[in-house]
Design a protein around this motif. Structure first.
Motif, mmCIF file in Angstrom:
data_model
loop_
_atom_site.group_PDB
_atom_site.id
_atom_site.type_symbol
_atom_site.label_atom_id
_atom_site.label_comp_id
_atom_site.label_asym_id
_atom_site.label_seq_id
_atom_site.Cartn_x
_atom_site.Cartn_y
_atom_site.Cartn_z
ATOM 1 N N TYR A 1 0.849 -1.194 0.000
ATOM 2 C CA TYR A 1 0.000 0.000 0.000
ATOM 3 C C TYR A 1 0.882 1.241 0.000
ATOM 4 N N TRP A 2 0.411 2.284 -0.645
ATOM 5 C CA TRP A 2 0.971 3.601 -0.388
ATOM 6 C C TRP A 2 -0.172 4.627 -0.421
ATOM 7 N N VAL A 3 0.041 5.705 0.304
ATOM 8 C CA VAL A 3 -1.033 6.664 0.560
ATOM 9 C C VAL A 3 -0.611 8.043 0.073
ATOM 10 N N GLU A 4 -1.538 8.728 -0.613
ATOM 11 C CA GLU A 4 -1.325 10.104 -1.056
ATOM 12 C C GLU A 4 -2.447 10.971 -0.488
ATOM 13 N N LEU B 1 -3.827 18.671 -12.569
ATOM 14 C CA LEU B 1 -2.686 19.339 -11.924
ATOM 15 C C LEU B 1 -2.839 19.469 -10.405
ATOM 16 N N LEU B 2 -3.787 18.729 -9.826
ATOM 17 C CA LEU B 2 -3.955 18.788 -8.368
ATOM 18 C C LEU B 2 -2.734 18.171 -7.680
ATOM 19 N N THR B 3 -2.291 18.803 -6.599
ATOM 20 C CA THR B 3 -1.101 18.341 -5.877
ATOM 21 C C THR B 3 -1.437 17.147 -4.997
ATOM 22 N N TYR B 4 -0.691 16.047 -5.173
ATOM 23 C CA TYR B 4 -0.803 14.864 -4.323
ATOM 24 C C TYR B 4 0.529 14.676 -3.598
ATOM 25 N N GLU B 5 0.491 14.602 -2.290
ATOM 26 C CA GLU B 5 1.690 14.381 -1.487
ATOM 27 C C GLU B 5 1.641 12.978 -0.889
ATOM 28 N N THR B 6 2.725 12.228 -1.063
ATOM 29 C CA THR B 6 2.803 10.886 -0.486
ATOM 30 C C THR B 6 3.132 10.982 1.002
ATOM 31 N N VAL B 7 2.398 10.256 1.808
ATOM 32 C CA VAL B 7 2.627 10.250 3.260
ATOM 33 C C VAL B 7 2.789 8.803 3.710
ATOM 34 N N GLU B 8 3.589 8.623 4.765
ATOM 35 C CA GLU B 8 3.869 7.282 5.271
ATOM 36 C C GLU B 8 3.285 7.024 6.655
ATOM 37 N N ASN B 9 2.768 8.050 7.299
ATOM 38 C CA ASN B 9 2.177 7.848 8.614
ATOM 39 C C ASN B 9 1.189 8.983 8.883
ATOM 40 N N ALA B 10 0.462 8.840 10.011
ATOM 41 C CA ALA B 10 -0.566 9.826 10.351
ATOM 42 C C ALA B 10 0.030 11.190 10.673
ATOM 43 N N THR C 1 -5.829 9.012 -0.999
ATOM 44 C CA THR C 1 -5.873 8.038 -2.082
ATOM 45 C C THR C 1 -4.950 6.877 -1.715
ATOM 46 N N ILE C 2 -5.520 5.685 -1.611
ATOM 47 C CA ILE C 2 -4.771 4.500 -1.205
ATOM 48 C C ILE C 2 -4.606 3.598 -2.427
ATOM 49 N N THR C 3 -3.381 3.361 -2.810
ATOM 50 C CA THR C 3 -3.074 2.487 -3.944
ATOM 51 C C THR C 3 -2.613 1.139 -3.398
ATOM 52 N N THR C 4 -3.289 0.088 -3.838
ATOM 53 C CA THR C 4 -3.002 -1.265 -3.368
ATOM 54 C C THR C 4 -2.396 -2.071 -4.508
ATOM 55 N N VAL C 5 -1.270 -2.716 -4.233
ATOM 56 C CA VAL C 5 -0.641 -3.597 -5.211
ATOM 57 C C VAL C 5 -1.082 -5.016 -4.911
ATOM 58 N N GLN D 1 -2.633 -2.678 -9.770
ATOM 59 C CA GLN D 1 -2.879 -1.644 -8.775
ATOM 60 C C GLN D 1 -4.373 -1.341 -8.712
ATOM 61 N N VAL D 2 -4.873 -1.256 -7.494
ATOM 62 C CA VAL D 2 -6.260 -0.860 -7.253
ATOM 63 C C VAL D 2 -6.231 0.383 -6.381
ATOM 64 N N ARG D 3 -6.906 1.424 -6.820
ATOM 65 C CA ARG D 3 -6.851 2.697 -6.119
ATOM 66 C C ARG D 3 -8.222 3.020 -5.523
ATOM 67 N N THR D 4 -8.260 3.203 -4.207
ATOM 68 C CA THR D 4 -9.485 3.618 -3.521
ATOM 69 C C THR D 4 -9.253 4.979 -2.881
ATOM 70 N N ARG D 5 -10.368 5.628 -2.538
ATOM 71 C CA ARG D 5 -10.256 7.017 -2.106
ATOM 72 C C ARG D 5 -11.143 7.267 -0.893
ATOM 73 N N LEU D 6 -10.571 7.967 0.079
ATOM 74 C CA LEU D 6 -11.312 8.415 1.256
ATOM 75 C C LEU D 6 -11.387 9.934 1.206
ATOM 76 N N GLN D 7 -12.612 10.454 1.074
ATOM 77 C CA GLN D 7 -12.819 11.901 1.062
ATOM 78 C C GLN D 7 -13.433 12.331 2.388
ATOM 79 N N LEU D 8 -12.812 13.318 3.023
ATOM 80 C CA LEU D 8 -13.276 13.858 4.293
ATOM 81 C C LEU D 8 -13.624 15.321 4.055
ATOM 82 N N VAL D 9 -14.889 15.659 4.205
ATOM 83 C CA VAL D 9 -15.395 16.959 3.762
ATOM 84 C C VAL D 9 -15.971 17.713 4.961
#
Length: 588
Positions: free
Chosen positions: A319-322, A364-373, A408-412, A468-476
């Motif tokens: 997994y990796w998270v953006e 062109l939306l900015t996505y930053e990769t994060v490894e922890n909370a 955005t969570i990408t699963t391999v 790769q399967v990409r799922t998304r969590l939106q918090l509004v």
């Protein structure tokens, strides 16, 4: 015989004799002085010896006088002691007679009290027998009540599970409602209002009747009070904590790693507790999260911690998270993580488009990769520092924009390990037969990605190879709806309020169109609805957290929010699909 030549030693010896004679006279004079001093000392010694003799006599006289005085004192003390002993003996006789009288009186009272105690014991025994009968009956009733309560809770849990399953299978939107407690600023602007009207404004009219029902007391002068009830999947009273709220949200995050898109949004008027529910208390100077008391954290930081906890249980590297952070302000979308050439973060205007597959996308939306909370929260804080806020009469730190935080969570995965199981396929087929007439299904499509991401043909090859399967969590965190007369805004703030109310109205129109199954859903009437198109009407599990104020002064806004939640709850979008097809790979 004289020595030869010159003068002889005569003068020398004569001088020497004179010197000796002078020394002799000096010694003799010294002897006379010493003898005089010796005689004086003898006289003083004799004087002191006389004084010593007289002192000895005086001491002896004092000793004898002291002895006589002690004898007199002893005789005096003995006399007084004899008199005291006599008085004590008399007192003892008096006390003995008094004690005998007390003893006789005590014996008489003991007999009377003993009789009364025996009578009371008999009465108590009779009462105990009756009490035991009542206790047996009460115990039987408690057991029956406990059994009924347990059965009720089990049935309630079963009903809730079945209801949630039905909501999930039919694709309905989950709606929860949270009633905030009364706060000090609710009465801050009422100094010029009469006391009777102030009491009416401060009266609580919204209550949690139970954990699924909101009761609202609607009353107007000269009219009969009417009670309205609203049903939702979950209702939180003013006393329920952030922990309780998140406990009902956490299961959706498990669905996120199971291949479903998830969206959680907070809706309500200004000052109703949306930002507190989504973020928790914030430090006003830098919008940082107050992490000293983790029990106060909101859904966004808790959800991130839970997502990374679930990811930590998975194989490393799978997994990796953006993360992206945007705000919709005055019907414009701003990228809050965009950086200039110096690396400084500032809001950049972006646009939202619809792809060929019918999905919304922000180029062109900015996505930053994060490894922890912690990294995630750091980026969110940066975004919050750029979010537009403005004080109003209703809320001193009112948010003037809609905040959308996306993970955005990408699963391999390899092969079909992430696809639906045989059991899921059977359920899907059965549900398609049951609901195909009422709820038209959309064909399964590959999920589109941002135009800034490169595609990898290797990911689209045979199913046995990794994909790769990409799922998304939106918090509004939506901006609050406002009554202009109550908020007292003017100028630029009035224009902001107009855009906020129009975007929320557009969101309500979209839900109404979906609920009525119209052929056209007006997503593009607002940048907010266009941005949230995939969540509101698409393939995401959507949870709407209604936030309302309990006081009479906010009755109109609370009823509007509850009406919005009721319409959202009626939306049926068909069964939500898993993301089990490969997507384009992201250029890391």
């Amino acid at each position: 015989m004289r020595p030869r030549g010159g003068s002889g030693p005569g003068p020398v010896w004569a001088q020497r004799v004179r010197q000796l004679q002078r020394g002799l006279r000096t010694k003799e004079e010294r002897i006379v002085v010493l003898e005089t001093e010796n005689a004086a000392l003898h006289l003083k010694l004799a004087e002191y010896q006389g004084l010593a003799g007289r002192s000895t006599n005086e001491v002896l006289q004092l000793y004898s006088a002291h002895g006589q005085q002690q004898k007199l004192q002893r005789s005096f003390v003995v006399t007084h002691l004899h008199e005291a002993i006599k008085r004590l003996k008399q007192d003892m006789k008096s006390l003995r007679s008094f004690a005998l009288e007390l003893s006789k009186d005590f014996q008489r009272q003991c007999k009377a009290y003993l009789y009364q105690a025996l009578t009371a014991v008999q009465e108590i025994q009779l009462q105990n027998e009756a009490m035991q009968m009542f206790q047996i009956k009460a115990f039987d009733l408690e057991q029956s009540l406990q059994e009924v309560t347990e059965r009720y809770e089990k049935e309630k849990q079963k009903r809730r599970v079945l209801h949630n399953s039905l909501v999930e299978l039919r694709g309905n939107i989950r709606v929860h409602c949270r009633i905030r407690p009364s706060l000090p600023f609710d009465n801050a602007d009422e100094h010029s209002v009469s006391q009777d009207r102030q009491r009416n404004f401060s009266e609580k009219v919204a209550y949690a009747l139970d954990d699924e029902t909101v009761l609202v007391k609607c009353s107007r002068p000269g009219h009969t009070s009417v009670n309205k009830t609203f049903q939702f999947e979950r209702v939180y009273s003013a006393f329920e904590s952030q922990d309780t709220v998140f406990a009902d949200v956490a299961p959706l995050l498990t669905s996120l790693l199971d291949g479903y898109n998830v969206c959680i949004m907070a809706y309500g008027q200004t000052g109703s507790g949306k930002t507190y529910t989504m973020l928790g208390p914030q430090l006003e100077e830098n919008f940082a999260f107050a992490l000293e008391d983790e029990s106060e954290l909101g859904i966004i930081p808790r959800a991130t911690q839970e997502v990374f906890r679930l990811i930590s249980e998975k194989p490393p590297g799978s997994y990796w998270v953006e993360v992206s952070v945007v705000e919709v302000y005055n019907n414009e979308i701003f990228d809050l993580l965009a950086k200039d050439s110096c690396g400084k973060v500032f809001g950049v205007k972006r646009d939202v488009v619809t792809t060929r597959e019918g999905k919304s996308n922000v180029p062109l939306l900015t996505y930053e990769t994060v490894e922890n909370a912690s990294e995630f929260l750091h980026l969110v804080i940066k975004g919050l520092q750029l979010r537009v806020r403005h004080p109003t009469l209703v809320h001193a730190h009112s948010s003037r924009s809609h905040l959308v935080v996306t993970l955005t969570i990408t699963t391999v995965v390899s092969g079909d390990s992430f696809g639906t199981s045989w059991e899921d396929e059977q359920i899907s087929q059965r549900l398609n037969k049951e609901f195909s007439c009422t709820y038209p299904q959309k064909p399964r499509e590959n999920r589109s990605t941002s135009s800034s991401r490169a595609s990898s043909p290797a990911q689209l090859e045979a199913t046995e190879k990794p994909k790769q399967v990409r799922t998304r969590l939106q918090l509004v965190d939506l901006a609050g709806s406002e009554c202009v007369g109550m908020s007292g805004v003017t100028g630029a703030a009035l224009r902001e309020t107009s855009f906020i109310n129009r975007s929320l109205s557009a969101l309500a129109d979209v839900l109404g169109a979906i609920a009525e199954q119209r052929s056209h859903v007006p997503y593009r009437n607002s940048k907010l609805t266009h941005l949230l198109q995939d969540s509101v009407g698409g393939d995401a599990k959507l949870l709407v957290m209604l936030c309302i104020s309990p006081d009479q002064k906010y009755l109109t806004e609370s009823l509007q929010s509850l009406g919005f939640g009721t319409r959202a709850r009626q939306v049926q979008r068909g069964q939500i699909k898993k993301k089990n097809l490969p997507v384009q790979s992201k250029a890391k």
